[in-house]
Structure formats: structure tokens, C-alpha cells
Design a protein around this motif. Structure first.
Motif, PDB file in Angstrom:
ATOM      1  N   SER A 279       0.745  -1.668   0.091  1.00 19.87           N
ATOM      2  CA  SER A 279      -0.135   0.257  -0.359  1.00 19.87           C
ATOM      3  C   SER A 279       0.513   1.081  -0.107  1.00 19.87           C
ATOM      4  N   TYR A 280       1.884   1.493   0.292  1.00 21.56           N
ATOM      5  CA  TYR A 280       3.329   2.108   0.235  1.00 21.56           C
ATOM      6  C   TYR A 280       3.403   3.230  -1.106  1.00 21.56           C
ATOM      7  N   MET A 281       3.447   2.124  -1.963  1.00 14.11           N
ATOM      8  CA  MET A 281       3.395   2.924  -3.280  1.00 14.11           C
ATOM      9  C   MET A 281       1.753   3.774  -3.591  1.00 14.11           C
ATOM     10  N   ASP A 282       1.110   3.763  -3.593  1.00 15.19           N
ATOM     11  CA  ASP A 282      -0.039   4.747  -3.407  1.00 15.19           C
ATOM     12  C   ASP A 282      -0.313   5.745  -2.526  1.00 15.19           C
ATOM     13  N   VAL A 448       9.844   5.553  -5.178  1.00 16.35           N
ATOM     14  CA  VAL A 448       9.433   4.185  -4.515  1.00 16.35           C
ATOM     15  C   VAL A 448      10.701   2.407  -5.317  1.00 16.35           C
ATOM     16  N   PRO A 449      10.999   1.453  -5.099  1.00 15.77           N
ATOM     17  CA  PRO A 449      11.385   0.882  -5.757  1.00 15.77           C
ATOM     18  C   PRO A 449      10.712   0.324  -7.531  1.00 15.77           C
ATOM     19  N   ALA A 450       9.492   0.413  -7.061  1.00 18.57           N
ATOM     20  CA  ALA A 450       8.691  -0.413  -8.049  1.00 18.57           C
ATOM     21  C   ALA A 450       8.742   1.095  -9.631  1.00 18.57           C
ATOM     22  N   GLU A 451       8.858   1.495  -8.929  1.00 21.65           N
ATOM     23  CA  GLU A 451       9.116   2.913  -9.850  1.00 21.65           C
ATOM     24  C   GLU A 451      10.774   3.243 -10.379  1.00 21.65           C
ATOM     25  N   TYR A 471       4.860   4.264 -13.332  1.00 24.41           N
ATOM     26  CA  TYR A 471       5.003   5.896 -13.369  1.00 24.41           C
ATOM     27  C   TYR A 471       5.189   6.170 -12.267  1.00 24.41           C
ATOM     28  N   SER A 472       6.029   7.247 -11.594  1.00 17.77           N
ATOM     29  CA  SER A 472       6.388   7.957 -10.704  1.00 17.77           C
ATOM     30  C   SER A 472       5.274   8.851 -10.850  1.00 17.77           C
ATOM     31  N   PRO A 473       5.225   9.039  -9.696  1.00 12.02           N
ATOM     32  CA  PRO A 473       3.765  10.157  -9.240  1.00 12.02           C
ATOM     33  C   PRO A 473       4.600  11.361  -9.574  1.00 12.02           C
TER      34      PRO A 473
END
Lengths: 519, 357, 160
Positions: A279-282, A448-451, A471-473
Motif C-alpha cells: 500500500s505504500y506505493m500509493d 519507490v523501487p517499483a517505479e 510511473y512515478s507520480p
């Protein structure tokens, strides 16, 4: 090595493997439901029947070992009829509630019906009603109507976690999966059951009814939540043209790489911390560059110029020893390398501080005690994590760069905040919008690492490369982008930064400089 | 003094007749095209709920045009941009002054011709002013300062000039058979009778000339199938940068051209205001009958006849406009230069040949 | 020259056809104008707001959501309509229903009519016959785009 023939095709396979595996090697898919590579063959679903020359009846491909000169046929009329029969019996008691089933779209039963079934149902009677909503613990819900009794879940809990919470109760047509006596499942790998279940019998609350899985796109990444660095798929929703979806990432699933296939107990699974900790990604993402003084809307170039100007001031005053850096092990190898290159090599600051991360409990399967992804990488790059103490980094420091990428361990930075506030100029690189952001002079949003693309070095000293999935926000960019432009802007070693346009370039540079990455 | 007043009254009368008819030509065009295509046509415009076959449609259009933004593009030449549509409008509007509507009437001993001015070079005057209206076209294309409108303007002027030649040459035949350039005299010649029964109209003496004139004149009016300068639906025309009332003026000028062409066709080829076998005293039928009428009734008959003929040609032009597809530009030029002009030259030669017999 | 003559004939024929249409229609128009009833009308057009054609049985008009016997939406939020929708005008959010027989129902169901192309794929895709396009409602023009977005409430309570 033995030679066998599958559908008149000769293949050479090692002795002792099963027909199903041999066929898989030859690229021939034999349908199977109860069989899973991680477990021993069970042979309860009867989907993998094949015809073997010289045998009187159809044989189970998952349980039959290959023999020299064996002739296997997977698509004969007999086999097809047998498969259809098996499917028809499986579907006879199946509730066909695909519209509300979360598995629909990635369901083995659905796929096999499309591929091998396509018969008209001859089942006229009322279907058996069973419990549709049995809580199993840890957010798992069992639907007994959908269950095909493959016992994959039972075997997983028996063989892999060895906790044995589930079992098959009753006999014959009354057989059902269940827990023993209200003892709910409570282990760190329970989330794997939803993935393991070939139909939608076990679903978890986290993903249940949130979206349909065909909307999701899979992106390969590395789990950053502990130093194991499991391979994961980040399943994210690309969004609709007109409507906003509530979040981007809907679930994390395990990704099996060929390298891990041999490790039965490790290769196929991910722990619940990694599975449900996305959830930290959003949530609470920082999207804008914030400068405390002056205009709030800042373009990236101005922000980098501001940071570089602060550094240049110290250079002109010849007071580079007053530059401090708080780094962390959530950064990728490339980023840590850039931190080292800019601050330790170019600016000759010795004050690169890594806050000590709390060691947590590890389990003996996958989860490690170090819950940051790249501690090993930081050590290999040449930071000795305990060399600088907290006192030293704040000693006479006028300019402080803080990199804070961890969504957890908030109290560590909170503990440092009182000292950070005393520093004259402080710049924060963070992907999150937190309480302390307003205490910094410049907050630069990061990914974040996913981006981002880059690599982590895991506990087993394996360098794991990954690419961006999301995509990074807003104005957020990966740290390496900021660091490269900062390195360019400081102009101490402009030439070497000018060549760097991707993490790959940085890694090539690392390969030359650091032996560990060059091997 | 009284002469000036008479001319003024006649001019106002003629121009009102001209403008009102042009206005209702827009309605007629909609209705006629609708009836041709099995539709009903504009019938919604109403005045307090009274629809009357959509007769208020032109007023609704006019109100719409007037209340639209009078937009002048930033990059255009302002004064000329405003001037161009009025120039075009004016040059067409004045041509009505030479058209005779009926035999002269007598009021208190004074003979007043039903014609604003009876120029002795009437034909040349009309041709000249129709030619001058090219200025409106090329000016609007040029001052809009837009390359497509400029091309549209050039296309328009090229077309108009090309067909101007055929138009003029086709009239030479008429001038040869009715040796005058004055409209009243040409109409006068057509009151005679050929072979004792056939009215001596231009069409019977100059059938080829009539066809050439009809085609060239329709090309002059810039309507389908000759609407390449505008091409409302596809190609960008010279008045692309115009909107509101100024655009409306261009469209209105088109309808005025239709009307003036109908007037010219009537006057030159269809005996003008003459009713067949009707002279100043009354009808003298070729089969021997007679129907004597008072002079004022004769004039009324003539004016009505003139209007009917004009309406017929308006109807014919609208019919043509809603029947044929547009020419391709090279076909248009080929048709003008390689067909109409040689044909009109042939017409002149043939006329000369027959006259010399 | 001979070909040109052929063209000329065709041109004349063309104008004769249009003229014939004009004259024939005009005759009927005039007859009707004077109140003489004729079997044939001058025009084939329908004067829409006053005069309406019957909507065919299979005509795809405004959507509606069907209800169960107890008034709950029949929709189970399987999102197949959302998936199949070529103009992406449907948006559904699902929620858990305490009734184990239903389990899943839509808490949000939005159809954006300003985007809908009325292809009827959603009706075809629906496994529960929960969405239909048979209201016969075709006049739903609005003055702003917001009013074109229908939610669950208005879809359930559609007329018919």
C-alpha cells in the motif's frame, strides 16, 4: 539420459523424471490441476491422463516415470475423451459463479474447459449446496462449492510451511477442505494459498472483489521489504480513460524464475509481508518539489540548481567538511554508488551516515531479519555502515542531504529530527509525504523501487536487476536521476556524469570500479 | 428637379424589388431543393407561432447573421477586409438600374420609362459591373492574409475572367441581330413577330447564344456546378476568414447574381417584359382574334410577365444547382476556354453568315 | 464530339429527373395544402418532435439495471460489461454482500452516456441479464456533461 517419444517426437530427458515434466521440456502442455512442481505428485484430479504404448489403460503423466523408448501420446481420441470426462465431473459440482469469482480469468478450470472441454452440460439436477464463505484466517476465505479437492493447499501447509492447518475432512462426495477445530491459519505464507489454488476456492480479503484480474498488468520487480529480494510481479491497474481507479497496485504475486525453480521450498513462494505490504506505493506519496522559502511550484531544474548552489557555497568557503549525508539502504546499488561518488569522492565528505535499522525476527523460509533491501549492496560499494556515528554526522554540519526511501521505520528519522532541525540547510529526498517534510528547506520527491530501474544486492550476494513497473507520480523521479543531475550541476566532475543517462550506464561504471559488481 | 426625384423613386423601387426577391430566393432555394429531394424544407421559423411555410426563414437567417460576432482576423488588413464584401455587393446591386420592367407609363403627361436609367450602353454597363465584382472576390482572398483564401480568390478570379469572355462573346450575337446596346431598344425589337406568329425573341434568333450565355452566366454566379472559388463543403474558399454579416453579404451577392442573370436572360433572350402578341392596344392573336385592353392594364400584364419570366429562370438556376455535381478545376477551365469560347465564336460567324444571306 | 453529345443527353436527362421530382412533389404539396387528402405525400420526411416513429423492439435505447425480486440490483459486479465496453463508459465498484447467495454487488455503477456508443455489448456480455437497453427512451440530451453520467440509483429506477 533416456530417449522417449511424445506424440512421435523424440526427446532426450534425464532418467527418473515424470512424463509430465518431460513433456513440459518438449514444450507440450499436458493439462493438470492437482499437480504442482513444488510438490510430489498426488494424482487426484486425473486431468493429466496420457496414452502410453504398451500400457493397457491411460496413465497419469504426473506420476509415471520415463523409461527408455517410451512412446507417449497426449492428443489421441482416448485421451481427449478421458479429459472431457474428468472435466465434466469436475464441473458437475462446480457452482459456475465465475461472474463473482476472483479467479475467473486465470482459473485453470476455465482455461481447460475452453481448451479441452467445450461440451454441453448433461447435468440436469440441482447442484450440491455447500458453504460459500468459510473464513480460514489471515483474510483467507474458502468457498467449498468451487473447490475441486486438488489438495494443493493441504500439501503446501504440510510440506512447505509444515504447519498443517488444513486438511481434507469426510469421505467420498462429502469430502471437504477445512481447518481443525477453529484453529485458524496463522503463518507468514498463507497468502500463497490464493495463488496456489487452481480454482477460486481460496480467495483473500485483500484482493476480493476489488477488481478483475484481467484489468491488471503484470510488471516484474523485486520485493524490497526484506533483504531476501524475492522475485515478484506487481499487478497494477493501468486505469480507465474516463474514470479514476482508487489505487494503482492491486496485488503482488510471486514470480518464478528458472534460477529458483530447483529450490522447491523457496522458489515459488513469497511471504505475506511482501504480498500484502504494497500500500505504500500509493499512499502518502510526495508529488511536488517543495522549497520552504520562495515559490512552492518549482521545476526540477531549479530544484537541482538550488541544491547544487548550497554545495557550491561550501566549496567556495572551502568548508566541505561541513557537508553531511544521511543515506539509507533502500537505495539501489546504482544510487548508493552515485551517493558515494558525489559526496565521498568528489566532495570529499566523510560524513555519510546510515541510520541503523532495527533487526526483526526472521523465519527459516524466506523472510530475513534485515528488512531493507540493499544492505549488502551498500557494504559492497564501500560504505561501512557503522563507521560514522550519529554525533559525527551532525558535528558542525551546515548542509545536510537526507535520503529517506523507507516507508517503514518512521521512528528512526523522528529520533534524528531534533538534530536535523538544528542544521542550517537541509535537503530531503523522499517518496513520501510525511510530517517531517515541512522541516526541510527543500523536499525532492523520489520514486519507490517499483517505479525505478536498478539493482539490489540481496543477502545471498546476488545482484538482482529490475526495471520500472509504474510511473512515478507528479514531479517524482528516481534518486539516480536527481543524483546524476546534481552531480552535473555541482560541476566538480561534470564529464563523468554527463555520460550517465540510465542506471545501466551507472552499473557499467560500477563494474569497472568495484570488483564485486564486475564479476 | 422632378426628374431627379422620379429617378430616385424608381431606383429605390428597383433596389427594393431586387433585394426582397434575393432575400426570398434563399427561402426558394431551400424549399425547391427540399421538394426536389422529397423533403419538406425549412418550415420551422415562425413569428408568434405562425409558420406560413417557413416564409420567415430569411429573416431568421438575417437576424442570426447580424447577431453573430463580426470577426476580423488579427492578421488581415482591416479596412480592405471590411470593404471587400461591400464592394462585391455594390457592383452587383447597381446593375439592376438598367433593366426595363415594363413599357413606359404616363403620369400627368410625363412619360416615365419603367427603367431606372436607360443607358445606351446598357449591355456593356452590366458586363462591366459584373466583371468589377471580381474585385470583391480577389480582394477578400488577398486581404484575409491566409494562403488558402488567396488561392481561393485566385481560383475565383481566374474562373470569373475566363467565363467573362464567353459571356461577352455570346452577347455579340444578340447585338448583331438586335443592333443596339440599349436594353430598351433590344426589348423593343423583341416585340415584333416572326412568320406572323412566332414572337421575335432572342432565343429563337440566337438559340446557341442562349445556351452559351446561360452556362457562362451560371459560372459567373459561382454556384454549383461552378462553385470552385467557394466550395463550401470541401475546399477552402476566398471568404473563409469572413463571418457573420460580412459572410452573409457574400452569400447574398450570389443570390443577387442569380437574380440579375435571370433578368438578363429575360431581357435579352425572352422578350423582356413583352407578353406574346400583346401590343400597346391589346392582344392581336395570330389566328385573328383580338382583345383590346386599356394601356395601364397592358403595363400591369407586362410587369407580371417580366416577373414570371424572372422567376422561371431563378427556378431553373436553382434546379441546375441542386442537380449537378461540381466540376473539377481543369474541367472547368477546359469547358470555358476550349468549348464555350470556340462555340461562341462559331455562333458569331454563323450569325454573320445567316445575316448576310 | 460524339461523346460530348452523349454527355449532353445525360445532363439533360439528369435535370429532367430532378424537375420531374419537383413537379410531382409540388402537385401533392399543393393538393395537401388545400386540404385534399392524397394517398401519397409530397415528402417522405417525418416531422420529428410532433410526429414520432415507433421504436423497434430490438432498438438499443437508454440502459437500465434490472432488480431482483427483493429490489436489490440483479447485477453481481462481474465487470464483464466494463471489460467489453469499447468506449470505456462503464465503471463499477464491487462490494461484499453479507448474503452468501449474492456475495458480490455493485456499490457504484456508472454509465457515462456522453461516451456511450450504444453498441449493446454490455447487454450481450451480461451473464445475469442485469443490464438491458430496452427502455425505449431516446431523448436524453442534456445541457451539461455531468447530467449525462448515470449512477446506480438512476439506472435502477429507469422508467418501464
Amino acid at each position: 539420459m533416456v530417449e522417449i517419444f511424445i506424440n512421435d517426437r523424440s526427446i532426450k530427458v534425464p532418467e527418473g523424471i515424470t512424463v509430465l515434466k518431460a513433456a513440459e521440456r518438449a514444450g507440450i502442455h499436458i493439462p493438470h490441476i492437482c499437480y504442482h512442481e513444488a510438490f510430489a505428485p498426488e494424482g487426484s484430479c486425473r486431468m493429466c491422463l496420457v496414452e502410453i504404448e504398451g500400457h493397457l489403460c491411460l496413465e497419469l503423466a504426473c506420476a509415471t516415470q520415463v523409461k527408455e523408448g517410451m512412446k507417449v501420446f497426449t492428443e489421441t481420441e482416448n485421451v481427449r475423451q478421458a479429459r472431457q470426462g474428468v472435466l465434466e465431473f469436475l464441473l458437475a459440482e462446480h457452482p459456475m459463479d465465475c461472474p463473482i469469482c476472483d479467479k475467473a480469468g486465470e482459473c485453470t478450470l476455465q482455461d481447460y474447459y475452453e481448451q479441452y472441454g467445450l461440451f454441453e452440460s448433461t447435468f440436469m439436477e440441482q447442484k450440491e449446496r455447500k458453504d460459500k464463505n468459510v473464513p480460514l484466517g489471515k483474510g483467507l476465505i474458502l468457498d467449498r462449492e468451487r473447490c475441486v479437492l486438488c489438495t494443493r493447499c493441504v500439501r503446501f501447509l504440510r510440506d512447505i510451511t509444515q504447519t498443517e492447518e488444513l486438511g481434507v475432512f469426510e469421505r467420498g462426495v462429502y469430502s471437504e477442505i477445512g481447518i481443525f477445530d477453529q484453529r485458524l491459519i496463522d503463518n507468514n505464507y498463507a497468502g500463497n494459498l490464493t495463488e496456489l489454488c487452481p480454482v477460486g476456492a481460496i480467495t483473500d480479503k485483500d484482493f476480493r472483489f476489488k477488481t478483475r484480474n484481467w484489468f491488471l498488468e503484470k510488471g516484474a520487480s523485486i520485493c524490497p521489504l526484506c533483504s531476501r529480494g524475492c522475485n515478484i510481479f506487481i499487478e497494477h491497474h493501468p486505469g480507465f480513460a474516463r474514470f479514476d481507479v482508487p489505487k494503482r497496485v492491486y496485488r503482488i504475486t510471486s514470480r518464478v524464475t528458472s534460477r529458483e525453480k530447483d529450490q522447491k521450498e523457496k522458489g515459488y513462494w513469497i511471504c505475506d509481508i511482501g504480498r500484502y505490504g504494497y500500500s505504500y506505493m500509493d499512499q502518502d506519496r510526495a508529488e511536488k518539489i517543495v522549497l520552504k522559502q520562495g515559490d512552492s511550484a518549482l521545476d526540477p531544474k531549479k530544484a537541482v540548481t538550488y541544491a547544487a548552489d548550497q554545495v557550491k557555497k561550501l566549496i567556495y568557503k572551502n568548508k566541505l567538511n561541513r557537508l553531511g549525508v544521511i543515506s539509507n539502504t533502500w537505495l539501489t546499488n546504482e544510487e548508493l554508488f552515485l551517493v558515494k561518488k558525489i559526496f565521498t569522492e568528489n566532495l570529499e565528505s566523510q560524513k555519510v551516515f546510515f541510520p541503523t535499522t532495527a533487526q526483526r525476527e526472521a523465519d527459516d523460509l524466506l523472510l530475513t531479519s534485515d528488512r531493507t533491501p540493499n544492505k549488502k549492496g551498500a557494504q559492497e560499494i564501500g560504505f561501512s555502515l557503522e563507521a560514522i556515528s550519529e554525533g559525527q554526522v551532525f558535528d558542525g554540519t551546515e548542509l545536510l542531504f537526507v535520503f529517506w526511501a523507507s516507508p517503514f521505520d518512521l521512528d528512526q528519522l523522528t529520533g534524528l529530527m531534533s538534530k536535523i532541525k538544528e542544521v542550517q540547510t537541509k535537503i530531503l529526498f523522499t517518496p513520501f509525504e510525511r510530517e517531517w517534510n515541512k522541516d526541510f528547506d527543500l523536499v525532492i520527491p523520489t520514486a519507490v523501487p517499483a517505479e525505478k530501474a536498478g539493482s539490489f544486492t540481496n543477502e545471498d550476494e546476488r545482484i538482482q536487476h529490475f526495471g520500472p513497473v509504474l510511473y512515478s507520480p507528479g514531479q517524482a523521479r528516481a534518486e539516480w536521476e536527481w543524483l546524476v543531475s546534481l552531480g552535473k550541476e555541482i560541476k566538480v566532475d561534470f564529464k563523468s556524469y554527463a555520460r550517465l543517462s540510465s542506471p545501466f550506464d551507472v552499473f557499467q561504471m560500477m563494474k569497472k570500479k568495484i570488483k564485486f559488481f564486475g564479476k | 428637379m422632378i426628374d431627379v426625384l422620379i429617378i430616385l423613386v424608381k431606383f429605390v423601387g428597383a433596389i427594393v424589388w431586387f433585394l426582397v426577391l434575393s432575400l426570398y430566393l434563399t427561402w426558394a432555394e431551400r424549399k425547391e431543393s427540399a421538394v426536389m429531394q422529397d423533403r419538406v424544407g425549412a418550415n420551422r421559423a415562425n413569428f408568434f407561432g405562425i409558420r406560413v411555410l417557413g416564409l420567415f426563414q430569411p429573416f431568421a437567417d438575417a437576424i442570426k447573421m447580424m447577431t453573430k460576432e463580426d470577426f476580423t482576423p488579427e492578421f488581415s488588413k482591416k479596412f480592405l477586409h471590411n470593404l471587400a464584401p461591400f464592394l462585391s455587393f455594390f457592383f452587383v446591386a447597381v446593375t439592376i438600374a438598367t433593366i426595363p420592367f415594363g413599357s413606359p407609363i404616363q403620369i400627368s403627361g410625363k412619360e416615365i420609362p419603367l427603367q431606372v436609367v436607360d443607358l445606351n450602353v446598357g449591355i456593356l454597363f452590366v458586363l462591366a459591373f459584373l466583371a468589377l465584382s471580381i474585385y470583391g472576390v480577389i480582394l477578400s482572398g488577398w486581404v484575409s492574409n491566409n494562403r488558402w483564401t488567396l488561392l481561393g480568390g485566385l481560383r475565383g478570379s481566374a474562373q470569373l475572367i475566363s467565363y467573362e469572355v464567353a459571356l461577352g462573346l455570346s452577347l455579340i450575337g444578340i447585338v448583331m441581330v438586335f443592333p443596339s446596346l440599349q436594353f430598351s431598344e433590344i426589348v423593343g425589337f423583341q416585340s415584333e413577330v416572326l412568320f406572323g406568329w412566332l414572337p421575335k425573341w432572342g432565343i429563337f434568333l440566337q438559340p446557341l447564344g442562349f445556351i452559351i450565355f446561360l452556362m457562362a452566366a451560371m459560372a459567373e454566379s459561382e454556384r454549383v456546378p461552378f462553385d470552385l472559388p467557394e466550395g463550401e463543403s470541401e475546399i477552402v474558399g476566398f471568404f473563409t476568414e469572413y463571418g457573420g454579416l460580412k459572410y452573409g453579404l457574400y452569400m447574398f451577392t450570389d443570390f443577387m447574381k442569380v437574380l440579375i442573370i435571370s433578368c438578363l436572360l429575360t431581357t435579352l433572350f425572352f422578350g423582356g417584359y413583352h407578353v406574346p402578341w400583346l401590343s400597346a392596344e391589346g392582344f392581336h392573336f395570330p389566328w385573328g382574334g383580338e382583345w383590346l385592353l386599356p394601356y395601364w392594364l397592358v403595363v400591369v400584364f407586362q410587369v407580371i410577365m417580366f416577373n414570371l419570366k424572372v422567376f422561371f429562370f431563378c427556378w431553373l438556376q436553382i434546379l441546375v444547382r441542386w442537380t449537378y455535381p461540381r466540376f473539377r478545376y481543369d474541367q472547368l477551365m477546359d469547358f470555358g476556354w476550349k468549348f464555350l469560347i470556340p462555340l461562341s465564336l462559331f455562333n458569331i460567324a454563323a450569325t454573320a453568315f445567316f445575316m448576310s444571306l | 464530339m460524339f461523346r460530348l453529345f452523349g454527355y449532353f443527353i445525360e445532363i439533360i436527362r439528369g435535370i429532367l429527373i430532378t424537375a420531374r421530382h419537383f413537379i410531382v412533389n409540388m402537385v401533392f404539396h399543393i393538393l395537401n395544402l388545400f386540404g385534399i387528402k392524397t394517398k401519397r405525400k409530397g415528402a417522405f420526411t417525418i416531422q420529428y418532435p410532433e410526429q414520432k416513429t415507433e421504436i423497434a423492439e430490438r432498438h438499443r435505447s437508454l440502459h437500465r439495471l434490472m432488480k431482483r425480486e427483493d429490489g436489490k440490483p440483479r447485477c453481481v459486479a462481474c465487470m464483464l460489461c466494463e471489460t467489453v465496453c469499447p468506449s470505456e463508459c462503464i465503471y463499477i465498484e464491487a462490494t461484499e454482500d453479507p448474503d452468501p447467495e449474492i456475495q458480490k454487488y455493485p456499490s457504484t455503477f456508472i454509465i457515462d452516456l456522453s461516451r456511450c456508443c450504444f453498441c449493446g455489448f454490455c447487454v450481450e456480455a451480461c451473464p445475469e441479464d442485469a443490464i438491458r437497453m430496452d427502455t425505449g427512451e431516446v431523448e436524453f440530451a442534456q445541457y451539461n456533461r455531468k447530467d449525462m453520467v448515470l449512477d446506480l440509483e438512476s439506472l435502477l429506477n429507469e422508467p418501464k
